[in-house]
Design an enzyme around this catalytic site. Sequence first.
Site, PDB file in Angstrom:
ATOM      1  CB  VAL A 271     -65.998  11.750 -77.640  1.00  0.00           C
ATOM      2  CG1 VAL A 271     -67.476  11.815 -77.275  1.00  0.00           C
ATOM      3  CG2 VAL A 271     -65.696  10.467 -78.404  1.00  0.00           C
TER       4      VAL A 271
ATOM      5  CB  CYS B 288     -61.754  16.077 -70.633  1.00  0.00           C
ATOM      6  SG  CYS B 288     -62.393  15.816 -72.301  1.00  0.00           S
TER       7      CYS B 288
ATOM      8  N   GLY C 107     -54.372   2.813 -68.728  1.00  0.00           N
ATOM      9  CA  GLY C 107     -53.674   3.267 -69.935  1.00  0.00           C
ATOM     10  C   GLY C 107     -53.228   2.047 -70.720  1.00  0.00           C
ATOM     11  N   GLY C 108     -54.056   1.613 -71.658  1.00  0.00           N
ATOM     12  CA  GLY C 108     -53.672   0.523 -72.551  1.00  0.00           C
ATOM     13  C   GLY C 108     -53.762  -0.869 -71.979  1.00  0.00           C
TER      14      GLY C 108
END
Lengths: 269, 303
Positions: B71, B130, B243-244
Amino acid sequence: VSFIRQLKNKLRVKKTVIDFLLLENKQLNKDNFLLVLQSPKPLSDIYPGQFMNIEIREATEIFLRRPFSVLDVDFEKQTLSILVKILGRGSKKLTGARVGQTINAILPLGKSFTKPGNDDHILLVGGGSGVAPMLFLAKTCGLKPEQVTILIGARSAGDHIDITDYLSFGTYHLTTEDGTLGEKGYVTDHPIFVEKLDIYDKIYTCGPDAMMKAVGRRALKENVFCEVSLENMMACGFGVCLCCVEDTKSGHKCVCTDGPVFNVNDLKW
Amino acid sequence: MVNLATRIHKLDLKNPVMTASGTCGYGEEISDFIDLSRLGGIVVKGTTLRHREGNPYPRMAETASGMLNAVGLQNKGVDYFIDHIFPRIKDLDTHIIVNVNGSTIEEYVELTERLSELDKIPAIELNISCPNVKEGGMAFGISCPSAEAVVRAVRRVWNKTLIVKLSPNVTNIADIAMAVESQGADSVSLINTLLGMGVNAETRKPLLSTITGGLSGPAVKPVALRMVWQVYNAVKIPVIGMGGIMNATDAVEFMIAGASAVQVGTAIFIDPTIPVQVIDGIAAYMEKHKIHSISDLVGSLQC
């Protein structure tokens, strides 16, 4: 201002996650299936162009939901129907769903097509699974059949779906690329597009990108109101992932929340 | 009745479940689905000093048990946030945490100074991880000296809770965690996405406009758990794990590995009610196992 916002929020239909029951899964032709889903609770309003994001269960290679435009809704029976065209893994898996199975979906998502005015003459151009919102719009626009022209394109006769249930809502024209049904060629090769388009007050289109671009550009050239329904790949469907953006004249817009319906004037077409 | 409260430095959370930056917008976008006041906190979309359009489409690709995104921090900039978004969300009965990004140290500092003018922002999450921006972002988070420099500078202008979000794209994440702790970070959150890519074999083209992007979702969970455990053992400040996480069991696993709180991210795309399901599921787990407080769970891995 805050009062107006509160009022708007009250009138706004809330998005929800619903476990539907799959009532019917009917193969229409080689690649197209009609799925009828029943909600356990009354359905909120949903309009042509809006979509639902469906979870594909029991498939580890399919992580994200898949968006589908609504083809029809029956508020009494609390059912929604969608047209599923096999395009990849997700749609293929979904068409294998068994009647009685639970189908989880988030809806209603996105903005609908602009409702035509009472005296408008409208042209609807659909292709592929983009036929679904066009038929839904023809049925619910509230216009007399003589005000509604519907043009549907497909590759071959066998790719056209049965539209018998929708025939009374307008005048239909078909094209096939191989000439096996209706006019030969693309939708934009049809006599409708040979004539001037300004006999229509509004043009609506949904289908493959190339088809929508061809229709949209003609409408732009002749300065006719035209709305297209985009289907950029999305992760969430409700405006948080910012993945499905379209580069519009006013910057990146989310297809899921700012669209999927856009006025062709706002696009960089 | 179990007590779900947890603490990240000076930040008291009613429960350990926050929504991760970039996965719930500003909270409002998912308010149809859940009561936002149920959340321990909301980490809002990555914010920059100036408006950013983000990367060109396509910026997302599905993977086995996950997804890639690129993004690129699309947001309207801090002024827009302060003037238009913050007034609408400031009175929510949950903590609003701003994820802070910059391409230079000066930008991080200026943005943080702008946010320090606001009441009701009890913490910032300094994003030095990022992977989808050309300048800054992850570049700061992959070496100890640059991570130290940005944390040191921001620490001078921010006296409330400072969380630093770490990148998994490093040789030793514990070293980076110790480096930011040494410069005054109050907490670390991890992991940001793992750098990955996708290829279309038919067209031989990359799936993302930026070629590479960040991998998230259940696919990264084992890596994230390992890193949370390593960092928990290396620093004294509280660790926020992510994370997940798709369900309460996943969240509990992160807390056993050392997380004092967790963030639910990509799961929201699949079902925006998951954060609340995770809160309820953690409570049910604690009741079942007769665990009375979150602190009894944190770092309780039995080796």
